[in-house]
Each structure stands twice: as structure tokens, then as C-alpha cells.
Design an enzyme around this catalytic site. Structure first.
Site, PDB file in Angstrom:
ATOM      1  N   ILE A   1       0.409  -3.658  -0.679  1.00  0.00           N
ATOM      2  CA  ILE A   1       0.855  -2.305  -0.413  1.00  0.00           C
ATOM      3  C   ILE A   1      -0.219  -1.636   0.444  1.00  0.00           C
ATOM      4  CG2 ILE A   1       2.360  -2.030  -2.401  1.00  0.00           C
ATOM      5  CD1 ILE A   1       0.154  -0.732  -3.932  1.00  0.00           C
ATOM      6  N   ASP A   2       0.174  -0.595   1.166  1.00  0.00           N
ATOM      7  CA  ASP A   2      -0.720   0.021   2.131  1.00  0.00           C
ATOM      8  C   ASP A   2      -1.931   0.670   1.476  1.00  0.00           C
ATOM      9  OD1 ASP A   2       1.095  -0.664   4.137  1.00  0.00           O
ATOM     10  OD2 ASP A   2       2.207   1.214   3.906  1.00  0.00           O
ATOM     11  N   LYS A   3      -2.951   0.918   2.286  1.00  0.00           N
ATOM     12  CA  LYS A   3      -4.202   1.511   1.809  1.00  0.00           C
ATOM     13  C   LYS A   3      -3.959   2.796   1.033  1.00  0.00           C
ATOM     14  CE  LYS A   3      -8.597   3.384   3.555  1.00  0.00           C
ATOM     15  NZ  LYS A   3      -9.446   3.606   4.753  1.00  0.00           N
TER      16      LYS A   3
END
Length: 305
Positions: free
Chosen positions: A139-141
Site C-alpha cells: 500500500i502507498d506511503k
């Protein structure tokens, strides 16, 4: 040992360097500079022959990439703050905090979830090589919440198969701009690399893959909506791209929302809330839930008052 990556080219004629930049950036988070170095160092073969960056790929070309091992990640364990909400001999379920990158990449080998996993966990699956040990999906930062990590290669292989067959239910909660009138909806729009901004993805028919996002409204506010999303495919930035595409971008999204969203320190208000799947080894149905971070409640209180 060097890591090997293979692709069968299945699109219209495209320059090798352009194709590999798109693939390796989105799938491995490699920098453009590092990808260029790999190609120019004769580490790429097409149909068993070393080729130049400008080589024009043709349908069914077989691409072989040798990724040099710059250093062992065994030397880079770090005490990173994250929560393990479940662990057995085969898998981990992580509750990822905001601002934490999932895995290292050339030029950015520290401060990631993988560094923290290496510090805390003795064994991780080796399928994804030295940059992504144990990482089944990411999942994104600035996306918070649940993430599956594999400890064994068998568990990893089974989980990847389950993902490809849409047998892992992934539910997200998002706070978006604007008031969504429909109580529920489905976005079926292909996603590929943005034509001019290589950091972004976009809804496009060019070099894209099908992407499906379902959503339902949890609560409406004067200028925002809190929604629940379920993704049937796992394209890069999928929820963020799709919600921007229907003119309801995620609040705080620095890439796909509005200029003022870049001033929001928290980042995008997108949370991986629920996972439901059969255990990759025991086949027992398991379910995990992560409550939205307190920052969501703070933001909701701001827009309600």
C-alpha cells in the site's frame, strides 16, 4: 546472487527503455536513473541477445533482466515503528502507519517497513528477492492500515495466486472531496502510466490493465463524503486514480487531488480497513479489521463543525 526478472512483451511496438522504466518503476519502485544504469550496463537481454536501450520491442519478445545485488539487506535491519496484529508460522498481518514506505529500492535502502521486518522477524519469504522479502502486496506511503506479509515461500505463492483470482477481500475507507449522490457505485476503468507525468497513473486505454473499484457511502458532509471501497483488482494507485477520475479525489492526496491538498501534512485520507481470506496453508477463513487512525476523526470533526 543477482535477482532475475522476466517479461513477455504483449503490446504494440515500444522502445525497451520506455517499457522497462514503466514496468520497474510501478512494480519495483526503482528510480529512472537506476533503470537506465541497468540497461546501459548490458544487464538486459531480449530473446537471449543483449540489446540497446532504443531497441524496439515486438509482440512476444522475451525480456530477461539481471538486477545486480548492490548490497545485502541483511545489513540493513532497523527498529521501525509498526504494529503486528497477527502472526503465525506462515504469515503476518501488519497495521502500517502513515508515512512508512513498504519496501526499499535502489537509492532508498533504509527507513522502510521491510527494514523493520528484518529487525523483528527471523524468516521472510524469498520470492520477491532482496528488495521485497515477504511482501505479497503493498500500500502507498501515505495509506494506512492492513497489509499481508509472507514468512514462507509456499504461503507467498498461494497468496499471490489468491490475489490474482480475487480471493482476498480488501476493503478501504476514504474521505473524499465533494458529496457523492449515489449510495453505491462501481468504477470499471483501465489504469496505465500517465502519458506526461511518469510519477502518476491514469485512466487510459493505452498500455493499461482493467481495474474495478466498488464503493458505498458511509456518511455525507457539506463538502465531503466518507466512503467504503472494495477493489477487485490491484493496480498501482487504483483507488486514488479511480476516485479522482469520477471527480471525488481522496482528501490530502498529493498526486491526484487539488493543489491545497499538498499542504495537508497527513497525506491522503485512505485506510486499508479490512482483509478477509482463507489462510494460504490451513485454508481456514480469517478476517482482520483496523480502525481508522485518529487523524481521520480529527478531520471529520473539523468538517462537521
Amino acid at each position: 546472487m543477482d535477482q532475475k526478472i522476466n517479461y513477455y512483451f504483449d503490446s504494440k511496438p515500444t522502445r525497451l527503455d520506455k517499457y522497462l522504466t514503466e514496468k520497474l518503476q510501478s512494480e519495483y519502485n526503482f528510480s529512472r536513473t537506476y533503470i537506465k544504469k541497468i540497461i546501459e550496463s548490458n544487464n538486459v537481454k531480449v530473446n537471449k541477445i543483449i540489446v540497446k536501450p532504443k531497441y524496439l520491442l515486438q509482440l512476444n519478445d522475451f525480456i530477461e533482466i539481471d538486477i545486480p545485488n548492490p548490497e545485502s539487506l541483511e545489513t540493513l535491519p532497523e527498529d521501525i515503528d509498526f504494529k503486528v496484529i497477527y502472526e503465525d508460522s506462515d504469515i503476518l498481518i501488519i497495521d502500517k502507519p502513515n508515512g512508512l514506505v513498504v519496501h526499499p529500492a535502489p537509492g532508498n535502502l533504509s527507513g522502510t517497513l521491510v527494514n523493520g521486518l528484518l529487525y523483528r522477524i527471523k524468516d521472510l519469504s524469498s520470492i520477491n528477492g532482496f528488495f521485497r522479502p515477504g511482501i505479497v502486496h503493498r500500500i502507498d506511503k501515505f495509506t494506512t492500515g492492513l497489509l499481508i506479509v509472507a514468512k514462507t515461500d509456499l504461503a507467498h505463492k498461494n497468496l499471490v495466486k489468491m490475489l490474482s483470482e480475487n480471493k482476498i477481500y480488501k476493503e478501504y475507507i476514504a474521505l473524499v472531496h465533494g458529496v457523492i449522490d449515489s449510495n453505491s457505485g462501481l468504477i470499471d476503468a483501465p489504469i496505465g502510466r500517465h502519458r506526461t507525468d511518469r510519477k502518476k497513473m491514469a485512466v487510459t486505454e493505452i498500455n493499461s490493465k482493467r481495474a474495478i473499484t466498488k464503493f458505498s457511502v458511509i456518511k455525507r458532509f457539506q463538502k465531503n463524503t466518507l466512503i467504503c471501497c472494495n477493489i477487485e483488482t490491484g493496480r498501482t494507485h487504483q483507488i486514488r486514480v479511480h476516485l479522482s477520475y469520477i471527480n471525488h479525489p481522496v482528501v490530502g492526496d498529493p498526486l491526484y487531488a487539488y493543489k491545497d491538498d499538498k499542504k495537508i501534512d497527513f497525506g491522503q485520507y485512505l485506510h486499508s480497513h479490512k482483509l478477509i481470506f482463507n489462510h494460504p496453508i490451513t485454508n481456514k477463513k480469517i478476517e482482520f479489521v483496523s480502525d481508522i487512525p485518529e487523524e481521520f476523526n480529527v478531520r471529520i470533526n473539523m468538517i462537521e463543525n
